[in-house]
Design a protein around this motif. Sequence first.
Motif, PDB file in Angstrom:
ATOM      1  N   SER A 238      33.878  43.793  54.248  1.00  9.11           N
ATOM      2  CA  SER A 238      34.174  43.161  52.964  1.00  9.11           C
ATOM      3  C   SER A 238      33.107  42.135  52.590  1.00  9.11           C
ATOM      4  O   SER A 238      32.707  42.040  51.423  1.00  9.11           O
ATOM      5  CB  SER A 238      35.553  42.502  53.001  1.00  9.11           C
ATOM      6  OG  SER A 238      35.630  41.505  54.009  1.00  9.11           O
ATOM      7  N   HIS A 271      41.217  46.499  49.007  1.00  8.28           N
ATOM      8  CA  HIS A 271      42.106  45.380  49.363  1.00  8.28           C
ATOM      9  C   HIS A 271      41.460  44.446  50.373  1.00  8.28           C
ATOM     10  O   HIS A 271      41.788  43.256  50.433  1.00  8.28           O
ATOM     11  CB  HIS A 271      43.428  45.910  49.905  1.00  8.28           C
ATOM     12  CG  HIS A 271      43.299  46.647  51.200  1.00  8.28           C
ATOM     13  ND1 HIS A 271      42.840  47.951  51.290  1.00  8.28           N
ATOM     14  CD2 HIS A 271      43.558  46.262  52.479  1.00  8.28           C
ATOM     15  CE1 HIS A 271      42.832  48.332  52.549  1.00  8.28           C
ATOM     16  NE2 HIS A 271      43.250  47.332  53.297  1.00  8.28           N
ATOM     17  N   PHE A 274      39.781  41.183  49.119  1.00  9.20           N
ATOM     18  CA  PHE A 274      40.587  40.074  48.623  1.00  9.20           C
ATOM     19  C   PHE A 274      41.554  39.512  49.665  1.00  9.20           C
ATOM     20  O   PHE A 274      42.109  38.440  49.471  1.00  9.20           O
ATOM     21  CB  PHE A 274      41.373  40.526  47.392  1.00  9.20           C
ATOM     22  CG  PHE A 274      40.517  41.181  46.353  1.00  9.20           C
ATOM     23  CD1 PHE A 274      39.709  40.420  45.520  1.00  9.20           C
ATOM     24  CD2 PHE A 274      40.488  42.561  46.208  1.00  9.20           C
ATOM     25  CE1 PHE A 274      38.899  41.020  44.565  1.00  9.20           C
ATOM     26  CE2 PHE A 274      39.698  43.167  45.251  1.00  9.20           C
ATOM     27  CZ  PHE A 274      38.904  42.396  44.432  1.00  9.20           C
ATOM     28  N   ARG A 275      41.736  40.234  50.747  1.00  9.13           N
ATOM     29  CA  ARG A 275      42.689  39.790  51.751  1.00  9.13           C
ATOM     30  C   ARG A 275      42.235  38.487  52.403  1.00  9.13           C
ATOM     31  O   ARG A 275      41.110  38.369  52.887  1.00  9.13           O
ATOM     32  CB  ARG A 275      42.870  40.876  52.831  1.00  9.13           C
ATOM     33  CG  ARG A 275      43.996  40.583  53.807  1.00  9.13           C
ATOM     34  CD  ARG A 275      44.209  41.755  54.757  1.00  9.13           C
ATOM     35  NE  ARG A 275      43.059  41.966  55.629  1.00  9.13           N
ATOM     36  CZ  ARG A 275      42.947  43.003  56.453  1.00  9.13           C
ATOM     37  NH1 ARG A 275      43.888  43.933  56.483  1.00  9.13           N
ATOM     38  NH2 ARG A 275      41.888  43.122  57.232  1.00  9.13           N
ATOM     39  N   ALA A 277      41.272  35.857  51.219  1.00 10.03           N
ATOM     40  CA  ALA A 277      40.185  35.127  50.551  1.00 10.03           C
ATOM     41  C   ALA A 277      40.739  33.846  49.931  1.00 10.03           C
ATOM     42  O   ALA A 277      41.793  33.875  49.293  1.00 10.03           O
ATOM     43  CB  ALA A 277      39.540  35.992  49.483  1.00 10.03           C
ATOM     44  N   LEU A 282      38.155  33.825  45.293  1.00 10.45           N
ATOM     45  CA  LEU A 282      38.751  34.791  44.370  1.00 10.45           C
ATOM     46  C   LEU A 282      38.319  34.504  42.935  1.00 10.45           C
ATOM     47  O   LEU A 282      38.031  35.427  42.166  1.00 10.45           O
ATOM     48  CB  LEU A 282      40.278  34.755  44.481  1.00 10.45           C
ATOM     49  CG  LEU A 282      40.888  35.345  45.758  1.00 10.45           C
ATOM     50  CD1 LEU A 282      42.402  35.153  45.756  1.00 10.45           C
ATOM     51  CD2 LEU A 282      40.549  36.826  45.892  1.00 10.45           C
ATOM     52  N   ILE A 285      34.767  35.740  42.562  1.00 13.91           N
ATOM     53  CA  ILE A 285      34.713  37.203  42.503  1.00 13.91           C
ATOM     54  C   ILE A 285      35.123  37.692  41.116  1.00 13.91           C
ATOM     55  O   ILE A 285      34.481  38.560  40.524  1.00 13.91           O
ATOM     56  CB  ILE A 285      35.618  37.826  43.577  1.00 13.91           C
ATOM     57  CG1 ILE A 285      35.092  37.499  44.984  1.00 13.91           C
ATOM     58  CG2 ILE A 285      35.703  39.342  43.400  1.00 13.91           C
ATOM     59  CD1 ILE A 285      36.033  37.912  46.092  1.00 13.91           C
ATOM     60  N   GLU A 286      36.181  37.113  40.580  1.00 13.10           N
ATOM     61  CA  GLU A 286      36.654  37.477  39.243  1.00 13.10           C
ATOM     62  C   GLU A 286      35.564  37.203  38.216  1.00 13.10           C
ATOM     63  O   GLU A 286      35.333  37.999  37.292  1.00 13.10           O
ATOM     64  CB  GLU A 286      37.927  36.692  38.921  1.00 13.10           C
ATOM     65  CG  GLU A 286      38.564  37.073  37.585  1.00 13.10           C
ATOM     66  CD  GLU A 286      38.072  36.217  36.441  1.00 13.10           C
ATOM     67  OE1 GLU A 286      38.022  36.715  35.298  1.00 13.10           O
ATOM     68  OE2 GLU A 286      37.709  35.050  36.687  1.00 13.10           O
ATOM     69  N   ILE A 309      44.830  44.568  44.168  1.00 12.99           N
ATOM     70  CA  ILE A 309      43.787  43.884  43.413  1.00 12.99           C
ATOM     71  C   ILE A 309      44.407  42.701  42.670  1.00 12.99           C
ATOM     72  O   ILE A 309      45.438  42.857  42.005  1.00 12.99           O
ATOM     73  CB  ILE A 309      43.130  44.832  42.382  1.00 12.99           C
ATOM     74  CG1 ILE A 309      42.746  46.166  43.033  1.00 12.99           C
ATOM     75  CG2 ILE A 309      41.919  44.169  41.750  1.00 12.99           C
ATOM     76  CD1 ILE A 309      41.699  46.067  44.090  1.00 12.99           C
ATOM     77  N   PRO A 310      43.836  41.502  42.770  1.00  9.54           N
ATOM     78  CA  PRO A 310      44.362  40.359  42.015  1.00  9.54           C
ATOM     79  C   PRO A 310      44.405  40.662  40.520  1.00  9.54           C
ATOM     80  O   PRO A 310      43.539  41.370  39.993  1.00  9.54           O
ATOM     81  CB  PRO A 310      43.368  39.234  42.334  1.00  9.54           C
ATOM     82  CG  PRO A 310      42.728  39.634  43.612  1.00  9.54           C
ATOM     83  CD  PRO A 310      42.669  41.129  43.606  1.00  9.54           C
ATOM     84  N   VAL A 313      41.293  40.190  38.405  1.00 14.61           N
ATOM     85  CA  VAL A 313      40.279  41.233  38.564  1.00 14.61           C
ATOM     86  C   VAL A 313      40.768  42.541  37.947  1.00 14.61           C
ATOM     87  O   VAL A 313      40.021  43.260  37.270  1.00 14.61           O
ATOM     88  CB  VAL A 313      39.928  41.427  40.054  1.00 14.61           C
ATOM     89  CG1 VAL A 313      38.945  42.586  40.226  1.00 14.61           C
ATOM     90  CG2 VAL A 313      39.344  40.144  40.638  1.00 14.61           C
TER      91      VAL A 313
END
Length: 509
Positions: A238, A271, A274-275, A277, A282, A285-286, A309-310, A313
């Motif tokens: 990741s 996944h 984002f796990r 994180a 986050l 990343i977004e 996925i959040p 995102v």
Amino acid sequence: MADSILVGGTADPVQLINLSLKRANRHGLVAGATGTGKTVTLQVLAEGFARAGVPVFAADVKGDLSGASQTWEPSDPFKKRAEMLGLADYHGEANPVVFWDLYGKSGHPIRTTVSEMGPTLLARLMDVSDAQSGALTIAFKMADDEGLLLLDLKDLKAVFDYMADNADTVSQKYGLVTKQAIAVLQRKVLELETAGADTFFGEPALDLNDFFRTDLSGRGIINILDGSKLMASPALYSTFLLWMMSELFEMLPEVGDPEKPKLVFFFDEAHLLFRDAPKALLTTIEQVVRLIRSKGVGIYFVTQNPQDIPETVLAQLGNRLQHALRAYTPSEMKAVKTAAESFRPNPNFSTEQAITELGVGEALVSTLDEKGVPTVVERTFIRPPMSRVGPANPDERARVIAASPIGTKYNTLQDRESAFEILSKKEAELQASEAQVQAQAQAQKTAKAQPQEQEEGGIGGFLSDILGGGTRKRRGDSLVEAAAKTMVRQASSSLTRSLVRGILGSLKR
């Protein structure tokens, strides 16, 4: 259509479903339970982009995607699917493929330097606390200020050793650094080495321009990362993908919405990105996902459930292909309902019901139209791939690697002068300085023990020292002062420019 790629089609009546190349950089999602056909869908999309001249990068977690490099005689079910969709020219055809492997076994080695990765992503990889992450940030800042290149893990260990030996001095300049925090970071580096991550750090570092290649016919090359062994280290997997995404974001210029993407990126097992994180990561990343589309890069997340996925995102993913989900528990039923509500409804069927009824190779598909508006969801039979379904065998993979346009560019590990060598040299010079001071002190002690030499060292010797002709060391010039002067001289001659880091802490090129 030259301005789109064929995804599949509906049945009774047949209606072809296409993905607009002009909207392909608005990202996408391929979701569905295990065994529902996600990998084949990924292969179909990768082929479509490649035929349109768009390079592709994809992580091959199970090894099945390697078959994209091979031709075959399509099986009867695929021929029937092609016939149903009216694909008169359907035949077996290999794609131009370059294999990559972080361990350098099943493809070209992929490396980056510790300096290029930066403290933010390295802290995630090392799984450290906030306090330890702060010490890691200080280590990078100190290395950047002093021009100490951090190429591999031995360079990082050398900096940690220096910080542990000079914790008070480092704390005064950069902020509190405890020996306990440094000790934890040293253990974390050992854990990385034990997990095999040391092969990832070093030179020659990956040049991401090597992903933007086409073959002689103009077809985009499909870059496949062997993730079969890498999945045993999900943190490395990741973190590597996040590093690549941030590097692309930093290196590419703004282009708006091009006629087709410069590169399409498929993140399998999304996944894992984002796990666990932290919220700050986050958010970053977004931000990268939202902004990188204007640089011509399309990102497609491949995962089992859209809830992996959040939401921040997920909202950026305009092109969606949803394979079947199974619903046996209340939480699974809720997940199906949530997935259904993310589509623009079709009055001809219940989206929620259809998700649980889809067969293998069938998906609910909604793409962005020319105006960027999601189309009505359609129950779609995914078109059959032209390349082989299933993995390439070792001999086939070896032949592809031997014929690769990358050649031997990354095969030989390099080890130029960096933090380890520089700090080792400084340590050797300090030890030599200490030995010299001790020798001079012993010489002075011996001289004082001899009366005749004491007389010669009277007023004449004192004047000689003042006039610059004497060689005796002043009493106030202690070992600590001599060592400090040595460090000052060396520091003043070193590269002291401050390096600039990007949104995820990686070096800006």
